[in-house]
Design a protein around this motif. Structure first.
Motif, short mmCIF file in Angstrom:
data_model
loop_
_atom_site.label_atom_id
_atom_site.label_comp_id
_atom_site.label_asym_id
_atom_site.label_seq_id
_atom_site.Cartn_x
_atom_site.Cartn_y
_atom_site.Cartn_z
N HIS A 183 0.86 -1.18 0.00
CA HIS A 183 0.00 0.00 0.00
C HIS A 183 0.90 1.23 0.00
CE1 HIS A 183 -3.66 2.27 0.86
NE2 HIS A 183 -2.88 3.03 1.60
N VAL A 184 0.58 2.16 -0.86
CA VAL A 184 1.42 3.36 -0.94
C VAL A 184 0.54 4.55 -1.26
CG1 VAL A 184 2.00 3.09 -3.39
CG2 VAL A 184 3.60 4.23 -1.92
N ARG A 185 0.93 5.72 -0.77
CA ARG A 185 0.22 6.96 -1.13
C ARG A 185 1.05 7.68 -2.19
NH1 ARG A 185 -3.16 10.32 2.96
NH2 ARG A 185 -4.47 8.58 2.40
N MET A 186 0.36 8.03 -3.24
CA MET A 186 1.04 8.69 -4.37
C MET A 186 0.64 10.16 -4.42
SD MET A 186 0.49 7.73 -8.34
CE MET A 186 1.16 8.72 -9.66
N TYR A 187 1.64 11.01 -4.63
CA TYR A 187 1.40 12.45 -4.79
C TYR A 187 1.85 12.84 -6.20
CZ TYR A 187 1.30 12.31 0.32
OH TYR A 187 1.01 12.02 1.63
N TYR A 188 1.03 13.63 -6.86
CA TYR A 188 1.41 14.11 -8.20
C TYR A 188 1.13 15.60 -8.28
CZ TYR A 188 1.08 15.18 -13.15
OH TYR A 188 1.25 15.77 -14.37
N LYS A 189 2.05 16.28 -8.94
CA LYS A 189 1.85 17.72 -9.16
C LYS A 189 2.36 18.05 -10.56
CE LYS A 189 2.43 22.18 -6.96
NZ LYS A 189 2.91 22.90 -5.78
N GLN A 190 1.60 18.87 -11.25
CA GLN A 190 2.01 19.26 -12.59
C GLN A 190 3.37 19.96 -12.55
OE1 GLN A 190 0.65 18.56 -15.40
NE2 GLN A 190 -1.59 18.57 -15.30
N PRO A 191 4.24 19.87 -13.53
CA PRO A 191 3.99 19.07 -14.73
C PRO A 191 4.42 17.61 -14.59
CG PRO A 191 6.00 20.35 -15.00
CD PRO A 191 5.45 20.70 -13.64
N ASP A 192 5.41 17.34 -13.75
CA ASP A 192 5.91 15.95 -13.74
C ASP A 192 6.49 15.55 -12.39
OD1 ASP A 192 8.13 17.53 -13.72
OD2 ASP A 192 9.11 16.61 -15.45
N LYS A 193 5.85 16.04 -11.32
CA LYS A 193 6.39 15.69 -9.99
C LYS A 193 5.63 14.51 -9.41
CE LYS A 193 8.04 20.26 -8.71
NZ LYS A 193 7.70 21.48 -8.00
N PHE A 194 6.38 13.51 -8.98
CA PHE A 194 5.79 12.33 -8.35
C PHE A 194 6.45 12.11 -6.99
CE2 PHE A 194 5.01 11.33 -12.81
CZ PHE A 194 3.73 10.82 -12.77
N GLN A 195 5.69 11.67 -6.03
CA GLN A 195 6.26 11.26 -4.74
C GLN A 195 5.45 10.09 -4.21
OE1 GLN A 195 8.98 12.43 -3.09
NE2 GLN A 195 8.65 11.00 -1.43
N PHE A 196 6.13 9.12 -3.64
CA PHE A 196 5.45 7.95 -3.08
C PHE A 196 5.81 7.83 -1.60
CE2 PHE A 196 6.40 7.10 -7.55
CZ PHE A 196 5.13 6.87 -8.03
N ASP A 197 4.81 7.62 -0.78
CA ASP A 197 5.04 7.44 0.65
C ASP A 197 4.41 6.12 1.10
OD1 ASP A 197 6.49 9.63 1.18
OD2 ASP A 197 4.88 10.79 2.13
N THR B 284 -5.78 19.90 -4.27
CA THR B 284 -5.78 20.33 -2.86
C THR B 284 -4.65 21.33 -2.61
OG1 THR B 284 -4.41 18.42 -2.32
CG2 THR B 284 -6.79 18.19 -1.96
N GLY B 285 -3.90 21.64 -3.62
CA GLY B 285 -2.79 22.59 -3.47
C GLY B 285 -1.60 21.97 -2.76
N LEU B 286 -1.10 20.87 -3.28
CA LEU B 286 0.03 20.18 -2.64
C LEU B 286 1.27 21.07 -2.64
CD1 LEU B 286 -0.20 16.54 -4.12
CD2 LEU B 286 -0.90 17.31 -1.86
N SER B 287 1.94 21.08 -1.51
CA SER B 287 3.16 21.89 -1.39
C SER B 287 4.32 21.20 -2.12
CB SER B 287 3.49 22.04 0.09
OG SER B 287 4.83 22.39 0.25
N ASP B 288 5.22 22.02 -2.62
CA ASP B 288 6.41 21.47 -3.29
C ASP B 288 7.29 20.69 -2.32
OD1 ASP B 288 5.82 22.29 -5.81
OD2 ASP B 288 6.88 24.19 -5.64
N ASP B 289 7.17 21.02 -1.02
CA ASP B 289 8.01 20.34 -0.02
C ASP B 289 7.79 18.83 -0.03
OD1 ASP B 289 8.82 22.81 0.65
OD2 ASP B 289 7.56 23.00 2.44
N ILE B 290 6.56 18.43 -0.35
CA ILE B 290 6.24 16.99 -0.37
C ILE B 290 7.14 16.27 -1.38
CG2 ILE B 290 4.44 15.32 -1.08
CD1 ILE B 290 2.39 17.31 0.06
N PHE B 291 7.46 16.98 -2.45
CA PHE B 291 8.22 16.33 -3.54
C PHE B 291 9.73 16.46 -3.35
CE2 PHE B 291 4.06 17.58 -4.97
CZ PHE B 291 3.58 16.41 -5.52
N ASN B 292 10.12 17.20 -2.33
CA ASN B 292 11.56 17.34 -2.07
C ASN B 292 12.08 16.29 -1.13
OD1 ASN B 292 11.62 19.57 -3.70
ND2 ASN B 292 11.18 21.00 -2.02
N LYS B 293 11.13 15.51 -0.55
CA LYS B 293 11.56 14.45 0.38
C LYS B 293 12.34 13.42 -0.39
CE LYS B 293 7.40 13.85 2.39
NZ LYS B 293 6.42 13.08 3.15
#
Lengths: 217, 278
Positions: free
Chosen positions: A51-65, A207-216
């Motif tokens: 099970h994983v939570r996926m975050y996406y932000k335009q144009p090509d940012k992905f993060q998996f937690d 939801t307006g995801l912060s860029d910080d999420i993708f810097n992890k």
């Protein structure tokens, strides 16, 4: 009559145009969060359901937690049309009829001689510009077939199911002599035949995801 | 009984040689862990390079459990030496020191004295493996944190984090039983001679030769493999397989336990019949 035929022929967009339309495949979606439930049934791999939570932000940012762990097929989950043209050249553009209507079939060839994926076929739904299927051929004879299904979420057509099938040439599946446990396997011996199924749920869109999420890391 | 056991434990733990194993672990394990910490996750990356071509790996795979498993894999062939250092000295040490006759003039029977020495040997084996578990797991988790356990090999297995601790604990428990078998053999050899060097070298020779024979790709040796006790000393690794082969584990533990009992019975027979001259 001839003019009509030419006009009809020119109605088919070029490969670049198709990929650009795929690139803008989330009109109105700036970001989203989704829960992914993954099951993997791959030869020589014992992996429990993930099970994983996926975050996406335009144009090509992905993060998996994940609180545990997850194995996610690169070419399926993080498919990015905008990056294809830098790695591949378009060899052929065709049309196929599918159950739901018309599909464009793009055949791409790797630009670099040492590319891992040598040939790629991308099937794009002509109605909604979503990729429905990706077929990858790899340098070592393996192939990958990713099939996408979509459902409406808050008014947006989002991925609901992704099935990635890996196929290895017969030589890869032969039984090798047992090796030392801690020695890494040669790439050609890695377990590759099998299927990974990913179900998407609990979408939260824009939801307006912060860029910080993708810097992890 | 308890008084004799207390005496035997004191005697064993007062000896310098008892602490060689503990010192070796206390030096080796942190040294490897610090080196791996300094290197970063390079080892896991190298092991999973092929996998990472096709997959994103999400999660902390370079964690305390992974390091502990790596250390256990590296050390389990060498642990018998540290075990036999003390187990091989239990009876032969008395002969070397000339204290056997003094010991046997006690009212307790030879059988009771032997049993106490054997229990002391088993206790030493338990404390040594438990110390290895404590240092490798404790320091590993403190330095690298927790996470799922990735087991590379012919088949790649990933154990979810919520299962790793109890599986690892049982693996260490089974490792203790395996070391009891080695200790029993060294104890048996110790009853045959009057110098501890012989039992230590003899035990290691048996373990190494049996391991070599059972791993040779020769059909004849494959046929005798089930009859060599060393074939079952890796039972602890089976706790990290998926699914856990409980039936095989039960059989392996019964065989190892049977060897412990067998070695002890032979030792008892030799010891009670022995003409003690030292």
């Amino acid at each position: 009559m001839l003019l009509l035929m030419v006009a009809e022929g020119s109605a088919q967009p070029s490969g670049e145009e198709i990929l650009k339309k795929v690139e803008a495949n989330f009109p109105g979606v700036q970001d989203y969060t989704a829960d992914l439930d993954i099951t993997a049934d791959i030869e020589r791999m014992n992996v429990p359901p993930m099970h994983v939570r996926m975050y996406y932000k335009q144009p090509d940012k992905f993060q998996f937690d994940s609180e545990g762990f997850a194995l996610l097929p690169r070419d399926g989950v993080a498919f990015n049309a905008s990056k294809l043209l830098s790695r591949f050249s378009i060899e052929e553009v065709g049309e196929e009829s599918s159950q739901g209507g018309k599909e464009f079939k793009l055949t791409l060839r790797a630009k670099g001689e040492r590319a891992k994926t040598t040939r790629l076929q991308v099937f794009v739904d002509a109605d909604n510009w979503k990729p429905t299927r990706i077929l990858s051929s790899m340098f070592d004879g393996r192939s990958m077939n990713a099939v996408f299904r979509y459902e409406k979420q808050d008014g947006y057509l989002m991925p609901s199911l992704l099935t990635v099938q890996f196929t290895s040439p017969p030589a890869d599946t032969s039984d090798q002599a047992a090796g030392t446990d801690m020695v890494p396997l040669p790439r050609s011996q890695m377990p590759r035949s099998g299927k990974v199924t990913i179900r998407y749920s609990s979408y939260k869109i824009n939801t307006g995801l912060s860029d910080d999420i993708f810097n992890k890391k | 009984m308890l008084l004799i056991l207390k005496d035997e434990l004191l005697k064993t733990y007062k000896k310098w040689r008892t602490y060689i194993g503990f010192i070796a672990i206390a030096v080796f394990v942190p040294a490897v862990q610090l080196a791996l910490k300094f290197e970063g996750g390079g080892m896991v990356n190298r092991m999973t390079r092929g996998l990472q071509d096709d997959f994103f790996l999400v999660g902390n795979f370079f964690n305390g459990y992974f390091i502990t498993q790596f250390l256990l894999n590296s050390m389990w062939v060498h642990m018998p030496f540290l075990i036999s250092l003390v187990a091989g000295d239990q009876l032969a040490g008395e002969a070397t020191g000339g204290t056997f006759r003094l010991l046997l003039i006690r009212p307790a029977s030879r059988s009771r004295i032997l049993l106490n020495k054997y229990v002391t040997t088993l206790f030493y084996s338990f404390t040594l493996v438990a110390f290895l578990a404590l240092v490798s797991l404790g320091l590993g988790l403190a330095l690298f944190g927790s996470g799922p356990l990735l087991i590379p090999g012919r088949t790649i297995t990933i154990i979810p984090v919520e299962q790793v601790f109890w599986r690892m604990s049982l693996a260490f428990g089974f490792a203790i039983v395996c070391m009891w078998c080695v200790a029993s053999l060294a104890f048996l050899f110790s009853s045959l001679v009057e110098n501890a060097i012989g039992p230590i070298v003899g035990t290691m020779a048996v373990v190494i030769i049996f391991l070599l024979l059972s791993n040779m790709p020769v059909d004849f040796f494959k046929a005798i493999k089930p009859y060599l006790f060393t074939s079952y000393l890796n039972v602890w690794q089976k706790m990290l397989e998926e699914p856990i082969p409980w039936q095989t584990i039960r059989n392996d533990l019964l065989i190892i336990g049977g060897h412990c009992v067998g070695f002890y019975i032979v030792t008892w027979y030799i010891f009670v019949k022995k003409d003690i001259l030292s």
